[in-house]
Design an enzyme around this catalytic site. Structure first.
Site, short mmCIF file in Angstrom:
data_model
loop_
_atom_site.label_atom_id
_atom_site.label_comp_id
_atom_site.label_asym_id
_atom_site.label_seq_id
_atom_site.Cartn_x
_atom_site.Cartn_y
_atom_site.Cartn_z
N HIS A 197 0.94 -1.34 0.09
CA HIS A 197 -0.15 0.12 0.15
C HIS A 197 0.79 1.35 -0.12
O HIS A 197 0.30 2.30 -0.30
CB HIS A 197 -0.86 -0.10 1.33
CG HIS A 197 -0.31 0.32 2.64
ND1 HIS A 197 -0.09 -0.87 3.58
CD2 HIS A 197 0.04 1.37 3.18
CE1 HIS A 197 0.57 -0.27 4.47
NE2 HIS A 197 0.54 1.00 4.47
N ASP A 233 0.06 -7.55 1.26
CA ASP A 233 0.32 -6.20 1.44
C ASP A 233 2.13 -6.47 1.38
O ASP A 233 2.68 -5.40 2.54
CB ASP A 233 -0.21 -5.75 2.82
CG ASP A 233 0.16 -4.20 2.78
OD1 ASP A 233 0.35 -3.51 1.68
OD2 ASP A 233 -0.07 -3.63 3.92
N SER A 311 4.82 2.70 8.02
CA SER A 311 4.31 1.28 7.30
C SER A 311 5.46 1.00 6.21
O SER A 311 5.98 2.03 5.52
CB SER A 311 3.07 1.60 6.29
OG SER A 311 2.01 2.04 7.31
#
Length: 459
Positions: A197, A233, A311
């Site tokens: 993402h 992911d 992230s």
């Protein structure tokens, strides 16, 4: 004539003195035919120990400044050498010890270390060549002894990168930021692992997307996506650096224990190399518990703070090994990371995809690696749960899957695949991907059963 008459007398006197000198030095005892260590002395030697002349017993080494080289002299101690009949240190430069003191040479530091070992059990080690800097604190103080987090950060930070995804506006030519995050370098040639993402966007705006990677030293590169799996992911991107890059190594997330210290590092709010620490709350948090209905992954739960921009950054253990990718924050003190074993599987799958006609296979089970904490948890729920130390726990069998058709049930423990013992779930996953048929040895209650399973190919 008179001088010639005195010469024989002088030579006779010198010969007599030489004989007397040799007579004072006792002759060396012959070495025994067989070494009897029970007869060896047990001396306390401040200068260390060396083998005796017969290479049988350990005796005290000669210290710095003591005589050496004669038949009955002990050999010089560690880091000393015999120079003109006297033991001297091989090095003459000053050194700084971990106790904060400056020593005249390495040998003086080693002597102090031996004394410290006898008194406190803590040796003194060489910190640097040359004198200690002024104001150096005692390196045995708690600040230096227990600052292990700083050591980890110093080791891993150069391999952590900041990633930005832009949209190049077709009319105005401006870069519109879409997302940002972190990643870590996996190869010296520029392979970087991050979250899917971070490097992809669902934006419907027209324009060309661009990835920019910034290293710790400030160097910036344009990157391209190599492989991406949005369900897991995980993504890999590639840059082309001018020189070799520092890298991080993947650890073994199956070995993680609740309560273990971890360090998260990333670029929250574009603040590069922001470090947070915490402990592992659980190493296997089912994705469905987090509301991810299609998840087939167990996440690492930690209380290390993960914010926007963290992230894709690494979650590392105290050895500096990556044991997860920082992914998700639910609330303060509750964050999640993708386990490193899943990253290893991702890298392996896509490597196979690049080198051959690759097809994904599955057998249709949700599984967990057997750990002592999991066994304790299952025994609390079921006292008859078998006493096993390794294997794969079948948490759920997917309906109408190869495993259900082959006879596998919820609660089974898979201990071997094709005759090979299983230590963690990644080994079974690798077998599913690479072997056309699987012979599973299963523990069900007190029974050992065999099942033949044919993995199903997913196009």
């Amino acid at each position: 004539m008179q001088a010639r008459a005195l010469l024989p007398a002088t030579l006779a006197i010198l010969a007599t003195l030489a004989v007397l000198a040799l007579a004072r030095e006792p002759p060396a005892a012959p070495c025994p035919a067989r070494c009897d260590v029970s007869r060896c002395p047990s001396p306390r030697c401040p200068g260390g120990y060396v083998p005796d002349l017969c290479n049988c017993c350990l005796v005290c080494a000669a210290s710095e400044g003591e005589p050496c080289g004669r038949p009955l002299d002990s050999p010089c101690g560690d880091s000393l050498e015999c120079v003109r009949g006297v033991c001297r240190c091989r090095w003459t430069h000053t050194v700084c010890g971990t106790d904060g003191h400056t020593y005249a040479d390495v040998c003086a530091l080693q002597a102090a270390s031996r004394r410290a070992l006898q008194v406190s059990g803590t040796p003194v080690r060489q910190l640097q060549k040359g004198a200690c800097p002024s104001g150096l604190h005692q390196l045995t103080s708690p600040r230096y002894k227990f600052n292990f987090i700083a050591d980890v950060v110093e080791k891993i930070a150069p391999a952590v990168v900041h990633i930005e995804l832009f949209l190049r506006h077709p009319l105005f030519g401006r870069n519109v930021p879409l997302s940002s995050g972190s990643g870590f370098i996996m190869s010296e040639a520029g392979l970087i692992v991050t979250n899917a993402h971070v490097v992809s966007s669902s934006s419907t705006a027209s324009g060309r997307q661009q990835l920019k990677v910034q290293l710790q030293n400030g160097d910036a590169y344009e990157a391209t996506i190599q492989d991406i799996d949005k369900k897991s992911d995980i993504a890999t991107i590639v840059i082309h650096p001018k020189k070799k890059l520092p890298v991080l190594l993947l650890g073994h997330s199956a070995d993680l224990r609740p309560g273990e210290f971890v360090v998260a590092i990333g670029s929250p709010f574009a603040l590069q190399n922001t470090v947070t620490t915490g402990i592992v709350s659980t190493a296997q948090r089912d994705g469905k518990e987090l509301g991810l209905r299609d998840s087939d992954m167990d996440y690492i739960q930690t209380d290390a703070i993960i914010n926007y921009g963290n992230s894709g950054g690494p979650l590392v253990n105290l050895d500096g090994e990556v044991i997860g990718i920082n992914t998700l924050k639910v609330a303060a003190g509750i964050s999640f990371a993708i386990p490193s074993d899943r990253i290893t599987r991702f890298l392996s799958e896509f490597q196979n995809k690049h080198v051959k006609d690759w097809k994904k296979r599955f057998i249709g089970i949700r599984m967990r690696t057997i750990t002592p904490s999991l066994v304790e948890e299952l025994k609390a729920a079921n006292p008859d749960f078998p006493a096993v130390s390794s294997g794969i726990y079948v948490q759920e069998v997917v309906p109408n899957s190869p495993s259900q058709r082959g006879g596998i049930q919820d609660g089974d423990i898979i201990v071997k695949v094709n005759g090979r013992p299983l230590a963690d779930s990644s080994e079974l996953q690798e077998a599913v991907l690479n072997e056309s048929s699987l012979l599973l040895e299963v523990r069900r209650g007190n029974d050992d059963l065999l099942f033949s399973i044919i993995p199903e190919v997913v196009m």
